[in-house]
Design a protein around this motif. Structure first.
Motif, PDB file in Angstrom:
ATOM      1  N   GLY A   1       0.718  -1.411  -0.457  1.00 30.21           N
ATOM      2  CA  GLY A   1       0.201  -0.087  -0.464  1.00 30.21           C
ATOM      3  C   GLY A   1       0.429   1.126   0.211  1.00 30.21           C
ATOM      4  N   TRP A   2       0.644   2.100  -0.522  1.00 31.41           N
ATOM      5  CA  TRP A   2       1.209   3.423  -1.102  1.00 31.41           C
ATOM      6  C   TRP A   2       0.108   4.783  -0.934  1.00 31.41           C
ATOM      7  CZ3 TRP A   2       1.035   5.854  -5.337  1.00 31.41           C
ATOM      8  CH2 TRP A   2       0.357   5.389  -6.449  1.00 31.41           C
ATOM      9  N   ALA A   3       0.469   5.369  -0.357  1.00 32.32           N
ATOM     10  CA  ALA A   3      -0.029   6.885  -1.086  1.00 32.32           C
ATOM     11  C   ALA A   3       0.131   7.746  -0.101  1.00 32.32           C
ATOM     12  CB  ALA A   3      -1.639   7.038  -0.346  1.00 32.32           C
ATOM     13  N   GLY A   4       0.560   9.423  -0.841  1.00 33.10           N
ATOM     14  CA  GLY A   4       0.619  10.722  -0.422  1.00 33.10           C
ATOM     15  C   GLY A   4       2.478  10.838  -1.529  1.00 33.10           C
ATOM     16  N   LEU A   5       3.197  10.165  -1.811  1.00 34.86           N
ATOM     17  CA  LEU A   5       4.768  10.094  -2.161  1.00 34.86           C
ATOM     18  C   LEU A   5       4.998  11.630  -2.457  1.00 34.86           C
ATOM     19  CD1 LEU A   5       5.046   7.140  -5.219  1.00 34.86           C
ATOM     20  CD2 LEU A   5       5.110   7.002  -2.511  1.00 34.86           C
ATOM     21  N   SER A   6       5.970  11.747  -1.550  1.00 34.26           N
ATOM     22  CA  SER A   6       6.407  13.212  -1.456  1.00 34.26           C
ATOM     23  C   SER A   6       7.958  13.942  -1.523  1.00 34.26           C
ATOM     24  CB  SER A   6       5.343  14.198  -0.075  1.00 34.26           C
ATOM     25  OG  SER A   6       5.862  12.761   0.845  1.00 34.26           O
ATOM     26  N   GLY A   7       8.665  12.620  -2.266  1.00 32.26           N
ATOM     27  CA  GLY A   7       9.548  13.371  -2.095  1.00 32.26           C
ATOM     28  C   GLY A   7      10.207  12.011  -2.669  1.00 32.26           C
ATOM     29  N   LEU A   8      11.671  12.005  -3.902  1.00 33.05           N
ATOM     30  CA  LEU A   8      11.951  11.372  -4.365  1.00 33.05           C
ATOM     31  C   LEU A   8      13.608  11.283  -4.802  1.00 33.05           C
ATOM     32  CD1 LEU A   8      10.725   9.147  -6.968  1.00 33.05           C
ATOM     33  CD2 LEU A   8      11.016  11.147  -8.417  1.00 33.05           C
ATOM     34  N   VAL A   9      14.626  10.739  -4.640  1.00 32.35           N
ATOM     35  CA  VAL A   9      15.688  10.429  -5.222  1.00 32.35           C
ATOM     36  C   VAL A   9      16.222   9.318  -6.366  1.00 32.35           C
ATOM     37  CG1 VAL A   9      16.334   9.406  -3.174  1.00 32.35           C
ATOM     38  CG2 VAL A   9      18.021  10.765  -4.034  1.00 32.35           C
ATOM     39  N   ALA A  10      16.664   9.352  -6.843  1.00 27.58           N
ATOM     40  CA  ALA A  10      17.949   8.297  -7.276  1.00 27.58           C
ATOM     41  C   ALA A  10      18.733   7.458  -6.998  1.00 27.58           C
ATOM     42  CB  ALA A  10      18.262   9.034  -9.130  1.00 27.58           C
ATOM     43  N   ASP A  11      19.185   6.597  -7.027  1.00 25.86           N
ATOM     44  CA  ASP A  11      19.759   5.149  -6.184  1.00 25.86           C
ATOM     45  C   ASP A  11      21.130   6.447  -6.972  1.00 25.86           C
ATOM     46  OD1 ASP A  11      20.441   3.037  -4.387  1.00 25.86           O
ATOM     47  OD2 ASP A  11      22.223   2.803  -6.267  1.00 25.86           O
ATOM     48  N   ARG A  12      22.287   5.622  -6.391  1.00 25.53           N
ATOM     49  CA  ARG A  12      24.141   6.269  -6.432  1.00 25.53           C
ATOM     50  C   ARG A  12      24.583   5.667  -7.586  1.00 25.53           C
ATOM     51  NH1 ARG A  12      26.824  10.521  -4.633  1.00 25.53           N
ATOM     52  NH2 ARG A  12      24.851  11.640  -2.298  1.00 25.53           N
ATOM     53  N   ASN A  13      24.099   4.330  -7.610  1.00 25.64           N
ATOM     54  CA  ASN A  13      25.259   3.256  -8.546  1.00 25.64           C
ATOM     55  C   ASN A  13      23.825   2.688  -9.445  1.00 25.64           C
ATOM     56  OD1 ASN A  13      27.507   4.086  -7.198  1.00 25.64           O
ATOM     57  ND2 ASN A  13      26.439   2.313  -5.343  1.00 25.64           N
ATOM     58  N   ASP A  14      22.667   2.795  -8.780  1.00 28.45           N
ATOM     59  CA  ASP A  14      21.574   2.388 -10.082  1.00 28.45           C
ATOM     60  C   ASP A  14      21.170   2.705 -10.036  1.00 28.45           C
ATOM     61  OD1 ASP A  14      20.073   0.234 -11.327  1.00 28.45           O
ATOM     62  OD2 ASP A  14      19.373  -0.886  -9.775  1.00 28.45           O
ATOM     63  N   ALA A  15      20.701   3.128 -11.673  1.00 27.52           N
ATOM     64  CA  ALA A  15      19.937   4.419 -12.881  1.00 27.52           C
ATOM     65  C   ALA A  15      18.834   4.239 -12.575  1.00 27.52           C
ATOM     66  CB  ALA A  15      21.181   4.649 -13.616  1.00 27.52           C
ATOM     67  N   LYS A  16      18.015   3.522 -12.631  1.00 29.25           N
ATOM     68  CA  LYS A  16      17.292   2.426 -12.601  1.00 29.25           C
ATOM     69  C   LYS A  16      16.221   2.370 -11.083  1.00 29.25           C
ATOM     70  CE  LYS A  16      16.946   3.955 -17.017  1.00 29.25           C
ATOM     71  NZ  LYS A  16      16.579   4.450 -17.370  1.00 29.25           N
ATOM     72  N   THR A  17      17.155   2.572  -9.578  1.00 33.14           N
ATOM     73  CA  THR A  17      16.580   2.456  -9.255  1.00 33.14           C
ATOM     74  C   THR A  17      16.277   4.079  -8.597  1.00 33.14           C
ATOM     75  OG1 THR A  17      17.496   0.409  -7.934  1.00 33.14           O
ATOM     76  CG2 THR A  17      16.431   1.442  -6.597  1.00 33.14           C
ATOM     77  N   LEU A  18      15.073   4.109  -7.723  1.00 33.50           N
ATOM     78  CA  LEU A  18      14.324   5.340  -7.005  1.00 33.50           C
ATOM     79  C   LEU A  18      13.778   5.228  -5.626  1.00 33.50           C
ATOM     80  CD1 LEU A  18      12.980   7.319 -10.258  1.00 33.50           C
ATOM     81  CD2 LEU A  18      15.057   7.171  -9.307  1.00 33.50           C
ATOM     82  N   TYR A  19      14.038   6.112  -4.691  1.00 29.95           N
ATOM     83  CA  TYR A  19      13.158   6.351  -4.018  1.00 29.95           C
ATOM     84  C   TYR A  19      11.849   7.141  -2.991  1.00 29.95           C
ATOM     85  CZ  TYR A  19      17.642   2.785  -2.962  1.00 29.95           C
ATOM     86  OH  TYR A  19      18.238   1.861  -3.078  1.00 29.95           O
ATOM     87  N   SER A  20      11.272   6.953  -2.545  1.00 25.71           N
ATOM     88  CA  SER A  20      10.608   7.575  -2.024  1.00 25.71           C
ATOM     89  C   SER A  20       9.948   7.825  -0.882  1.00 25.71           C
ATOM     90  CB  SER A  20       9.444   7.585  -3.415  1.00 25.71           C
ATOM     91  OG  SER A  20       8.845   8.763  -2.692  1.00 25.71           O
ATOM     92  N   VAL A  21       9.221   8.672  -0.428  1.00 25.18           N
ATOM     93  CA  VAL A  21       8.832   9.158   1.098  1.00 25.18           C
ATOM     94  C   VAL A  21       7.520   9.045   1.599  1.00 25.18           C
ATOM     95  CG1 VAL A  21      10.443   8.588   1.885  1.00 25.18           C
ATOM     96  CG2 VAL A  21       9.354  11.047   0.890  1.00 25.18           C
ATOM     97  N   SER A  22       7.028   8.910   2.530  1.00 19.41           N
ATOM     98  CA  SER A  22       5.273   8.880   2.442  1.00 19.41           C
ATOM     99  C   SER A  22       5.233  10.280   3.551  1.00 19.41           C
ATOM    100  CB  SER A  22       4.281   8.115   2.730  1.00 19.41           C
ATOM    101  OG  SER A  22       4.831   7.157   3.856  1.00 19.41           O
ATOM    102  N   ASP A  23       4.266  10.898   3.376  1.00 20.90           N
ATOM    103  CA  ASP A  23       3.797  11.982   4.174  1.00 20.90           C
ATOM    104  C   ASP A  23       2.952  12.256   5.378  1.00 20.90           C
ATOM    105  OD1 ASP A  23       1.518  11.928   2.712  1.00 20.90           O
ATOM    106  OD2 ASP A  23       1.976  14.375   1.881  1.00 20.90           O
ATOM    107  N   SER A  24       2.678  12.871   6.051  1.00 17.06           N
ATOM    108  CA  SER A  24       1.781  12.129   6.851  1.00 17.06           C
ATOM    109  C   SER A  24       0.281  12.031   7.245  1.00 17.06           C
ATOM    110  CB  SER A  24       1.324  13.740   7.332  1.00 17.06           C
ATOM    111  OG  SER A  24       0.610  14.555   6.962  1.00 17.06           O
ATOM    112  N   VAL A  25       0.120  12.143   5.482  1.00 19.79           N
ATOM    113  CA  VAL A  25      -1.666  10.995   4.968  1.00 19.79           C
ATOM    114  C   VAL A  25      -0.891   9.829   5.466  1.00 19.79           C
ATOM    115  CG1 VAL A  25      -0.318   9.697   2.752  1.00 19.79           C
ATOM    116  CG2 VAL A  25      -2.943  10.429   3.375  1.00 19.79           C
ATOM    117  N   MET A  26      -0.553   9.137   5.685  1.00 16.26           N
ATOM    118  CA  MET A  26       0.075   7.263   6.278  1.00 16.26           C
ATOM    119  C   MET A  26       0.628   7.687   7.653  1.00 16.26           C
ATOM    120  SD  MET A  26      -0.032   5.379   3.947  1.00 16.26           S
ATOM    121  CE  MET A  26      -1.565   6.715   3.616  1.00 16.26           C
TER     122      MET A  26
END
Length: 777
Positions: A495-520
């Motif tokens: 489950g996911w909702a409220g994705l509020s940030g984004l960053v790319a992995d330093r070594n794997d160009a196609k792997t990204l990371y995000s976080v959820s805000d206060s909606v969760m």
């Protein structure tokens, strides 16, 4: 306390109670076999799979009169289309009118005005040059009345009422038979949900809208029966409108819980002039032969056992609950190949199975969706968690049609703001095809086979919150562009909702990371595989402090050279601090850093929003974007803070915001680029056609100039206006574009925050802007 709900009889027993029950060998009298063959015999095994692409979104307020304020509340609810497929008719109960929109070009709808009515229109259907609009003219729940208004629409710019047929009740739904010789109206005479019913048809007035007092006095708030009883109105449409006549068919005395208060909700008619009528509050279905004005079948819609659903309102998307014996309580109904009835099981005050069901004519269940809609909502970020303890996604609308040789089934989620599309070759195994994003509260669903099109009217309208009632048009295509990000395909539901940030992995160009805000109400780091289309959330890590899950208002994420993550949590004056948080790759919190007290005390409302990092080891520096001005900041100047973990030192510069067209403008995210510059994501708080500022700028933090203000001021250079990229999806432009990332291969990504569907359409955009050299002008 009285028990008002009588025992519910099994389907087999119910069938035996009907005079001359419908038997299998009598179906030929009711079914047009050529239609049956078309539905299941025309689709070629090697036929290319097609999808529906959104072509346009038309805000209904654009069809207001010139002297009506744009913020006036409107509501497109039920829709029909002219015989040539070029004009949409919609009921606007809020404004008591029938509206018209030209869709000759699906990509560019045009407002065509409206016809004022003498009451609240609840539904509309079209036969040739005539539109039949049912209008509620009731004084109250007891003194009910209505009309069937016949409108000549041969000239859309000058619609004319040619006849008004009075009916003695409050109408809800109207359908016209495919052959055009009958219309049927579900005259609901709906219950007052605030009335205290005594169980015998009376009301306890002193307990009105007081559930505790109602229970104390032995009543049920919103209970049944509440008179007058509803019925089915049948219109004989042979000849011209002047010759049409209306007859009433009682639906009382059936084997349903409140047999003398049937509460008919929705009606659909097949090619054999067989009307299917839902009795939502009574969890029943009735089949009526319109030619004979005779009830041929009625049955209990039954119940469903749901396992692994999210039935707890706690700010977590956790499908771990079981709901047993949940009444379906169907709302909208649709015929499938004239042989089967599909129900959207929205539920009412005693049920709501969050599903849709396919019944055969005798009432046997051929297919039950159970948790399928909820699971699709979870995977695609459309689960309305605030409704978890009630009726979840609340399927309210359903329709089916043969389009380009394939049978499609469309199911609308009122609370999830989506349409689930299925193809049906076998009614026992509908195949999920795709999810279509809609406006808030999709109500009217309409297929237009001659145009290879599908239309949705979303009724909720709130100019203050930034979303409007809207008409959305889709067209068959060889590909699908929604969702753009999903968690579908994992071994377990994520489950996911409220994705509020984004960053790319330093070594794997196609792997990204995000976080959820206060909606969760629990904080997560999501791992995204951007090599797939749509992008796929493959896992989520729970943030933990000393082994215990924690909840922050996370607004940004970046990755240090060590592989750890830096996160920012937005503070709220008087209750929480803005925090810079260091976590391990697995989400274990290592450190929390606060601003100097004197700086933190300046916060007004909006705090930390984006984060990025430069340097390594003792030279590591974390940079944080503050969203809007704080106390003491000049108008249009916001802080960018830089923090040295090795020394604990903070420093600040000012970033000059663009001037808002409407509302306010602030920062959303920032990314350190390889050439020493920083990309800054700047946005306004406007949605839809009011959205104006969604831009990426580049700055050099080391080149900030002293202008006599408290901090040096940056110069910025426009890198890209991303509003055209956001508009390319042909939807309602979201306000919160909040994540910006650049992969190790130079690919640029954007993501929007869907607010967990809280006063928002709920759509998440995951945009691929191309290589940095071309993405940033």
């Amino acid at each position: 306390m009285k028990l008002f709900r009588k025992s519910i009889l099994p389907v087999a027993i119910l069938a035996s109670t009907v005079a001359a029950p419908l038997m299998a060998n009598s179906l030929s009298d009711l079914i047009n076999n050529s239609v049956k063959d078309a539905l299941y015999g025309s689709e070629r095994e090697n036929q290319t799979k097609q999808y529906f692409q959104r072509k346009s979104t038309f805000a209904i307020y654009q069809n207001l009169a010139a002297d009506e304020a744009p913020e006036t509340e409107t509501s497109a609810e039920i829709i029909a289309v002219s015989p040539d497929g070029n004009t949409v008719l919609y009921t606007d109960s809020q404004m008591e009118r029938l509206g018209f929109v030209d869709i000759t070009d699906l990509s560019a709808p045009v407002a065509k005005g409206f016809l004022a009515l003498d009451g609240e229109p609840t539904s509309v259907a079209v036969k040739g040059q005539y539109a039949l609009v049912v209008v509620n003219t009731s004084e109250n729940y007891k003194n009910t009345s209505g009309q069937i208004v016949v409108v000549d629409i041969s000239d859309i710019l000058s619609p004319t009422v040619v006849r008004t047929l009075e009916i003695s009740g409050q109408p809800d739904s109207i359908a016209i038979s495919p052959k055009g010789n009958y219309a049927a109206v579900a005259v609901e005479n709906e219950r007052d949900e605030e009335a205290c019913a005594d169980g015998d048809g009376g009301l306890i007035d002193e307990a009105h809208d007081d559930e505790d007092k109602c229970n104390e006095l032995g009543g049920e708030l919103g209970g049944l029966p509440q008179y007058p009883a509803g019925y089915l109105a049948i219109v004989d449409m042979n000849g011209q409108p002047a010759a049409w006549s209306v007859s009433d068919m009682s639906l009382e005395g059936l084997a349903i819980p409140d047999s003398d208060d049937p509460e008919p909700e929705y009606v659909a008619i097949n090619h054999g002039n067989l009307a299917a009528v839902s009795l939502q509050e009574n969890n029943g279905m009735v089949l009526v032969d319109l030619e004979q004005s005779k009830i041929l079948q009625h049955y209990d819609a039954g119940s469903v056992d749901l396992t692994n659903v999210d039935a707890t309102k706690n700010g977590l998307i956790d499908p771990i609950d079981d709901l047993l014996g949940v009444l379906r309580e169907p709302d909208a109904v649709s015929w499938l190949s004239d042989m089967y009835v599909v129900t959207a099981n929205e539920g009412d005050y005693l049920g709501g199975s969050r599903s849709f069901t396919i019944f055969d004519i005798p009432g046997g269940v051929k297919y039950e969706a159970a948790t399928d809609l909820e699971n699709k909502a979870i995977e695609n970020g459309h689960l309305p968690e605030k409704r978890a303890a009630k009726k979840g996604v609340e399927p309210e609308g359903v329709t089916s049609a043969i389009i380009n040789g394939r049978n499609y089934l469309f199911v609308g989620s009122e609370r999830g703001n989506f349409i689930a599309v299925y193809t049906v070759k076998d009614p026992t195994k509908p195949e999920y095809l795709q999810m279509l994003p809609t406006g808030v509260g999709p109500e009217g669903l309409l297929a237009v086979p001659g145009r290879n099109a599908f239309l949705v009217a979303s009724e909720k309208d709130d100019a203050g919150e930034g979303f409007r009632s809207m008409l959305t048009a889709y067209e068959l295509s060889d590909s699908s562009n929604y969702p753009q990000i999903t968690s579908a395909g994992n071994d377990e539901l994520i489950g996911w909702a409220g994705l509020s940030g984004l960053v790319a992995d330093r070594n794997d160009a196609k792997t990204l990371y995000s976080v959820s805000d206060s909606v969760m109400k629990q904080s997560y780091i999501y791992t995204i595989d951007a090599a797939q289309e749509p992008a796929k959330i493959t896992s989520r890590a729970t943030l933990k402090k000393s082994g215990q899950a924690v909840a922050y208002d996370l607004e940004g994420i970046t990755q240090s050279a060590s592989g750890d993550f830096w996160l920012v949590s937005e503070g709220k004056p008087g209750s929480s601090n803005n925090l810079l948080i260091l976590t391990s790759a697995e989400g274990a919190i290592k450190e929390e850093y606060k601003l100097p007290e004197a700086i933190q005390a300046q916060q007004k409302k909006f705090g930390f929003e984006g984060v990025t990092v430069t340097g390594t080891g003792a030279n590591e520096k974390v940079h944080v974007a503050v969203q809007r001005e704080w106390e003491g900041d000049p108008d249009g100047m916001v802080k960018i803070a830089s923090f040295m973990p090795a020394s604990g030192e903070w420093s600040f510069v000012y970033y000059p915001l663009d001037t808002p067209v409407t509302g306010w403008v602030g920062l959303a995210d920032m990314v350190a680029l390889d050439d020493g510059r920083f990309a800054i994501l700047e946005r306004d708080n406007q949605q839809g056609d009011s959205a104006a500022i969604k831009r990426i700028y580049t700055v050099d933090l080391d080149a900030a100039k002293d202008t006599g203000l408290a901090y040096p001021v940056l110069e910025k250079s426009l890198a890209r206006d991303v509003l055209p990229d956001m508009k390319a999806a042909n939807g309602w432009v979201p306000d919160k574009v909040e994540g910006l990332a650049v992969g190790a291969d130079g690919e640029v990504y954007l993501i929007t925050d869907n607010d967990g569907l809280d006063d928002a359409v709920g759509e998440t955009q995951f945009l691929r802007l191309g290589q940095q050299d071309s993405a940033f002008n």
